[in-house]
Design a protein around this motif. Structure first.
Motif, PDB file in Angstrom:
ATOM      1  N   ARG A  67      46.528  45.856  42.251  1.00  0.00           N
ATOM      2  CA  ARG A  67      45.768  44.624  42.009  1.00  0.00           C
ATOM      3  C   ARG A  67      46.568  43.670  41.129  1.00  0.00           C
ATOM      4  N   THR A  88      40.354  40.292  44.714  1.00  0.00           N
ATOM      5  CA  THR A  88      40.973  41.628  44.790  1.00  0.00           C
ATOM      6  C   THR A  88      40.069  42.711  44.222  1.00  0.00           C
ATOM      7  N   ARG A  89      38.825  42.363  43.911  1.00  0.00           N
ATOM      8  CA  ARG A  89      37.909  43.364  43.338  1.00  0.00           C
ATOM      9  C   ARG A  89      37.582  44.416  44.380  1.00  0.00           C
ATOM     10  N   CYS A 148      43.128  43.410  34.737  1.00  0.00           N
ATOM     11  CA  CYS A 148      43.074  44.549  35.667  1.00  0.00           C
ATOM     12  C   CYS A 148      42.622  45.828  34.966  1.00  0.00           C
TER      13      CYS A 148
END
Length: 200
Positions: free
Chosen positions: A14, A196-197, A159
């Motif tokens: 991520r 991007t979760r 992140c």
């Protein structure tokens, strides 16, 4: 086109996806799923450690781990974008990024303890040891979170907090009040964070 070997839940993968978006390079990277547990996955020939992420350049060169890939993306984008060029700011940002990576390392070791050991074989002292690392690092960030231009330190901390939300139910939010609005501001400013979760 470059190829990024990763998997959706990977916080280190991520990091690279967010970094690529911030550097304006996301359109030059194809993300290809990797299975770190599958001996038949070519990942182990791309990175002998069998870890993700791995970035495969157009000439076949492979780069790993996320720290190296992120530095490469910064260089590719012209530098001084993801990693500050000025020495004092550079090493401050890299130190904060290393602390964020340490949170991830300690958090992942706790998950592995539960994932790969049966309950009777788990070591509570080891889990506490890793948990204490996370707590100390979060306290440092809560007192002085990364500020200014969104760089390697911001990406790493976001992140790390995202991973704690995913795997530990966001329990950190009750104790580190500065970091809650900090992460909300990062998400609002960096659309790639929400994009991007991973939801388990």
């Amino acid at each position: 086109m470059m190829i990024l070997r990763s998997s959706p839940p990977s916080p280190f993968g991520r990091k690279i996806k967010i970094a690529a978006a911030l550097a304006g390079l996301r359109g030059k990277i194809e993300v290809v799923m990797a299975d770190t547990t599958d001996p038949a996955d070519v990942l182990r020939s791309q990175n002998p450690l069998g870890k993700i992420p791995v970035l495969i350049l157009e000439d076949g060169t492979t780069l790993y781990d996320s720290r190296v890939i992120l530095e490469y993306l910064d260089w590719l984008a012209g530098g001084n974008l993801l990693i500050p060029a000025e020495p004092k700011a550079r090493f401050a940002a890299l130190t904060q990024a290393a602390l964020a990576d340490g949170i991830l390392d300690a958090a992942i070791l706790q998950i592995y303890e539960e994932r790969f050991r049966t309950p009777e074989r788990r070591e509570p002292k080891w889990i506490d040891y890793q948990s204490e690392k996370v707590a100390r690092a979060l306290a440092i960030f809560d007192a002085a979170p990364p500020a200014g231009h969104r760089d390697v330190a911001h990406i790493g901390l976001a992140c790390a907090l995202g991973y704690l939300d995913l795997r530990f139910g966001g329990k950190w939010r009750d104790s580190y009040k500065t970091l809650v609005p900090w992460l909300a501001a990062f998400e609002a400013e960096v659309p790639a964070f929400a994009a991007t979760r991973f939801v388990a």
